[in-house]
Design an enzyme around this catalytic site. Structure first.
Site, PDB file in Angstrom:
ATOM      1  N   HIS A  72       0.851  -1.199   0.000  1.00  0.00           N
ATOM      2  CA  HIS A  72       0.000   0.000   0.000  1.00  0.00           C
ATOM      3  C   HIS A  72       0.881   1.242   0.000  1.00  0.00           C
ATOM      4  CE1 HIS A  72      -3.978  -1.803   1.719  1.00  0.00           C
ATOM      5  NE2 HIS A  72      -3.460  -2.556   0.776  1.00  0.00           N
ATOM      6  N   TYR A 200      -8.737   5.376   7.956  1.00  0.00           N
ATOM      7  CA  TYR A 200      -8.814   5.737   9.376  1.00  0.00           C
ATOM      8  C   TYR A 200      -9.898   6.806   9.500  1.00  0.00           C
ATOM      9  CZ  TYR A 200      -4.423   3.313  10.309  1.00  0.00           C
ATOM     10  OH  TYR A 200      -3.464   2.358  10.459  1.00  0.00           O
ATOM     11  N   PRO A 292      -3.070   0.188  18.982  1.00  0.00           N
ATOM     12  CA  PRO A 292      -2.812  -0.258  17.602  1.00  0.00           C
ATOM     13  C   PRO A 292      -3.037   0.803  16.527  1.00  0.00           C
ATOM     14  CG  PRO A 292      -4.842  -1.232  18.451  1.00  0.00           C
ATOM     15  CD  PRO A 292      -4.231  -0.488  19.582  1.00  0.00           C
ATOM     16  N   LYS A 296       2.076  -0.130  15.085  1.00  0.00           N
ATOM     17  CA  LYS A 296       3.500  -0.176  15.402  1.00  0.00           C
ATOM     18  C   LYS A 296       3.942  -1.406  16.219  1.00  0.00           C
ATOM     19  CE  LYS A 296       4.991   3.381  13.390  1.00  0.00           C
ATOM     20  NZ  LYS A 296       4.814   2.807  12.072  1.00  0.00           N
ATOM     21  N   TYR A 384       4.502   6.568   9.952  1.00  0.00           N
ATOM     22  CA  TYR A 384       3.678   5.405   9.616  1.00  0.00           C
ATOM     23  C   TYR A 384       4.483   4.342   8.868  1.00  0.00           C
ATOM     24  CZ  TYR A 384      -0.632   2.896   8.613  1.00  0.00           C
ATOM     25  OH  TYR A 384      -1.619   1.941   8.568  1.00  0.00           O
TER      26      TYR A 384
HETATM   27  C1  LIG Z   1      -5.668  -8.900  19.993  1.00  0.00           C
HETATM   28  C2  LIG Z   1      -4.488  -8.106  19.490  1.00  0.00           C
HETATM   29  C3  LIG Z   1      -4.595  -7.380  18.309  1.00  0.00           C
HETATM   30  C4  LIG Z   1      -3.504  -6.627  17.840  1.00  0.00           C
HETATM   31  N1  LIG Z   1      -3.644  -5.917  16.685  1.00  0.00           N
HETATM   32  C5  LIG Z   1      -2.578  -5.196  16.228  1.00  0.00           C
HETATM   33  C6  LIG Z   1      -2.664  -4.426  15.034  1.00  0.00           C
HETATM   34  O1  LIG Z   1      -3.700  -4.382  14.389  1.00  0.00           O
HETATM   35  N2  LIG Z   1      -1.526  -3.766  14.627  1.00  0.00           N
HETATM   36  C7  LIG Z   1      -0.339  -3.811  15.318  1.00  0.00           C
HETATM   37  O2  LIG Z   1       0.688  -3.242  14.916  1.00  0.00           O
HETATM   38  N3  LIG Z   1      -0.244  -4.517  16.439  1.00  0.00           N
HETATM   39  C8  LIG Z   1      -1.322  -5.196  16.913  1.00  0.00           C
HETATM   40  N4  LIG Z   1      -1.204  -5.911  18.031  1.00  0.00           N
HETATM   41  C9  LIG Z   1       0.103  -5.930  18.655  1.00  0.00           C
HETATM   42  C10 LIG Z   1       1.043  -6.961  18.012  1.00  0.00           C
HETATM   43  O3  LIG Z   1       0.316  -8.109  17.677  1.00  0.00           O
HETATM   44  C11 LIG Z   1       2.156  -7.234  19.017  1.00  0.00           C
HETATM   45  O4  LIG Z   1       2.851  -6.036  19.205  1.00  0.00           O
HETATM   46  C12 LIG Z   1       3.109  -8.345  18.582  1.00  0.00           C
HETATM   47  O5  LIG Z   1       2.456  -9.590  18.628  1.00  0.00           O
HETATM   48  C13 LIG Z   1       4.347  -8.367  19.498  1.00  0.00           C
HETATM   49  O6  LIG Z   1       5.086  -9.516  19.275  1.00  0.00           O
HETATM   50  P1  LIG Z   1       5.870 -10.219  20.460  1.00  0.00           P
HETATM   51  O7  LIG Z   1       6.586 -11.366  19.841  1.00  0.00           O
HETATM   52  O8  LIG Z   1       6.617  -9.231  21.223  1.00  0.00           O
HETATM   53  O9  LIG Z   1       4.742 -10.748  21.470  1.00  0.00           O
HETATM   54  P2  LIG Z   1       3.581 -11.797  21.267  1.00  0.00           P
HETATM   55  O10 LIG Z   1       3.111 -11.809  19.866  1.00  0.00           O
HETATM   56  O11 LIG Z   1       2.587 -11.535  22.354  1.00  0.00           O
HETATM   57  O12 LIG Z   1       4.278 -13.205  21.531  1.00  0.00           O
HETATM   58  C14 LIG Z   1       4.628 -13.651  22.820  1.00  0.00           C
HETATM   59  C15 LIG Z   1       4.586 -15.159  22.843  1.00  0.00           C
HETATM   60  O13 LIG Z   1       5.042 -15.609  24.122  1.00  0.00           O
HETATM   61  C16 LIG Z   1       4.226 -16.646  24.573  1.00  0.00           C
HETATM   62  N5  LIG Z   1       4.290 -16.674  26.052  1.00  0.00           N
HETATM   63  C17 LIG Z   1       3.686 -15.847  26.928  1.00  0.00           C
HETATM   64  N6  LIG Z   1       4.004 -16.185  28.179  1.00  0.00           N
HETATM   65  C18 LIG Z   1       4.829 -17.265  28.100  1.00  0.00           C
HETATM   66  C19 LIG Z   1       5.483 -18.064  29.082  1.00  0.00           C
HETATM   67  N7  LIG Z   1       5.330 -17.826  30.391  1.00  0.00           N
HETATM   68  N8  LIG Z   1       6.247 -19.088  28.653  1.00  0.00           N
HETATM   69  C20 LIG Z   1       6.401 -19.318  27.315  1.00  0.00           C
HETATM   70  N9  LIG Z   1       5.787 -18.599  26.361  1.00  0.00           N
HETATM   71  C21 LIG Z   1       5.025 -17.572  26.738  1.00  0.00           C
HETATM   72  C22 LIG Z   1       2.847 -16.285  24.036  1.00  0.00           C
HETATM   73  O14 LIG Z   1       2.014 -17.432  23.964  1.00  0.00           O
HETATM   74  C23 LIG Z   1       3.168 -15.700  22.669  1.00  0.00           C
HETATM   75  O15 LIG Z   1       3.151 -16.662  21.648  1.00  0.00           O
HETATM   76  C24 LIG Z   1      -2.284  -6.639  18.542  1.00  0.00           C
HETATM   77  C25 LIG Z   1      -2.190  -7.373  19.716  1.00  0.00           C
HETATM   78  C26 LIG Z   1      -3.273  -8.075  20.217  1.00  0.00           C
HETATM   79  C27 LIG Z   1      -3.147  -8.829  21.519  1.00  0.00           C
END
Ligand SMILES: Cc1cc2nc3c(=O)[nH]c(=O)nc-3n(C[C@H](O)[C@H](O)[C@H](O)COP(=O)(O)OP(=O)(O)OC[C@H]3O[C@@H](n4cnc5c(N)ncnc54)[C@H](O)[C@@H]3O)c2cc1C
Length: 386
Positions: A72, A200, A292, A296, A384
């Site tokens: 996009h 948006y 969200p 980011k 963005y």
């Molecule tokens: C419902 C939802 C919608 C979202 N929508 C958007 C969006 O539209 N745009 C955007 O930019 N961001 C969005 N986000 C944010 C984005 O998805 C996160 O910033 C991103 O997933 C971060 O990645 P991460 O690997 O840091 O954490 P996560 O993706 O949360 O991964 C962490 C992993 O650790 C695992 N875990 C947790 N605790 C333990 C433990 N004790 N032992 C072992 N494993 C564990 C979890 O199961 C998970 O798989 C959204 C988040 C959520 C919750």
């Protein structure tokens, strides 16, 4: 088990870190509390910044993204019933790619397993020990055993509700939080795209977002009460609310379809400083959360592990700890930029419970400025696209 970097959490941060370390010849073990099926099916983010796309492509996990992702070159801001385009690529020379987070996860899991990497799924009760020693450890339950991983370092990539951040003694954690008095009601819909680029929308009833996941699946959101109950929102009411918030004087129309998933997400800004304690390094949502609105969260997680992987590489090649020592400060610079941008977009586009007609007019004045001033549009665009 012994490894060089023990990684807690197989989200985008943990999996990409493991992959980048592998490319540098550094061993890691990833533990994940959920199953592979669960992590590959959880619908979350979908907007990838140019830098995220480039990193995935350069590290050879971007082939499917480049084939199936949707590039996009702009977004629309819709207010007072009219859409205005922010020409991201024209302004910055960069673009975003819409490619769902769970597809990134699938690509990373496949790459790690194909390279013989270890990901232990379904672990329980993970606990971190000896973080301020040279040999930090993770203990957990896995398939009726109680294994322990001892690493040179631990990477806490286990998201906001994980175990890593709370393992840092509270006197070494400075936490900055802002909760918003609203959430996002998100739906997934089987329908053709109603728009070529994300919309948006600002409306006096609250924010709405028209986004996409693929040519057949659309992702729509509208601002709601974070305590609201999904049962109060039958499909007809959802469509009515979306049509109201997206209505306008142009002939643009939102396409309806079968809603196959509904959910409410809370909106929060959060940062912990520093992102390191002893030999534990935090990355991604474990260290920071953004609302969200700026898309980011996932991109910040990717940026953290890009910086962290390179710092680990320097350490394991030459025992040089300088980059590791600078990790938290380097990552936090980008984190706070994204925190500000996400807060700004959220404040400009949402209705707050104590808003007066004055504030509503101020929001409209700011939106008008963004779409009519090249300088202000560039500010939005460069943040963005990342
Ligand atoms: C419902 C939802 C919608 C979202 N929508 C958007 C969006 O539209 N745009 C955007 O930019 N961001 C969005 N986000 C944010 C984005 O998805 C996160 O910033 C991103 O997933 C971060 O990645 P991460 O690997 O840091 O954490 P996560 O993706 O949360 O991964 C962490 C992993 O650790 C695992 N875990 C947790 N605790 C333990 C433990 N004790 N032992 C072992 N494993 C564990 C979890 O199961 C998970 O798989 C959204 C988040 C959520 C919750």
């Amino acid at each position: 088990m012994k490894t060089q970097v023990a990684i807690v959490g197989a989200g985008p941060a943990g999996l990409l870190l493991s992959h980048l370390l592998h490319l540098e010849g550094i061993a890691s073990v990833v533990i994940e509390s959920r199953t592979r099926e669960e992590i590959e099916a959880t619908i979350r983010a979908g907007v990838l910044e140019q830098g995220t796309v480039d990193l995935l492509a350069q590290s050879r996990v971007g082939e499917r993204m480049q084939r199936e992702g949707l590039r996009h070159e702009g977004i629309y801001l819709r207010f007072a019933g009219v859409s205005h385009r922010i020409a991201l690529s024209e302004l910055t020379g960069r673009a975003i790619t819409v490619y769902a987070q769970h597809e990134v996860i699938k690509d990373l899991v496949a790459a790690r397993l194909a390279a013989g990497g270890t990901i232990l799924f379904g672990v329980k009760d993970a606990a971190l020990y000896d973080l301020d020693s040279d040999s930090p450890k993770v203990r957990f339950r896995h398939e009726n055993a109680l294994p322990e991983i001892s690493g040179d370092f631990i990477a806490g990539c286990d998201g906001f509700h994980g175990v890593s951040r709370p393992s840092i003694p509270s006197r070494h954690r400075h936490e900055f939080t802002r909760s918003y008095p609203f959430g996002w009601f998100g739906i997934l819909v089987e329908a053709p795209a109603s728009t070529d680029e994300l919309i948006y929308a600002h409306h006096e009833r609250g924010f709405a977002l028209v986004s996409t996941r693929s040519p057949q699946i659309q992702r729509l959101y509208f601002q709601c009460d974070p305590e609201d109950n999904l049962k109060r929102w039958p499909d007809a009411r959802i469509w009515e609310e979306l049509h109201t918030r997206l209505a306008g004087s142009d002939d643009w129309k939102l396409a309806e379809g079968r809603i196959f998933q509904k959910g409410i997400i809370a909106m929060r800004s959060f940062v912990v400083e520093p992102m390191r304690y002893g030999r534990l390094f935090l990355a991604g949502d474990a260290a920071h959360i953004v609302p969200p609105t700026g898309a980011k969260g996932l991109n910040l997680a990717v940026n953290d592990v890009r910086v962290l992987a390179s710092a680990f590489s320097r350490y394991f090649k030459s025992k040089d700890e300088e980059a590791l020592a600078a990790y938290s400060a380097t990552a936090l610079k980008r984190v706070w930029r994204a925190e500000h941008f996400s807060w700004w977009m959220t404040s400009m586009l949402h209705r707050f419970h104590d808003d007066t007609p004055f504030q509503h007019r101020i929001q409209l004045a700011e939106l008008d400025y963004v779409v009519n001033s090249k300088a202000k549009a560039l500010t939005l665009a460069e943040n963005y696209v990342g």
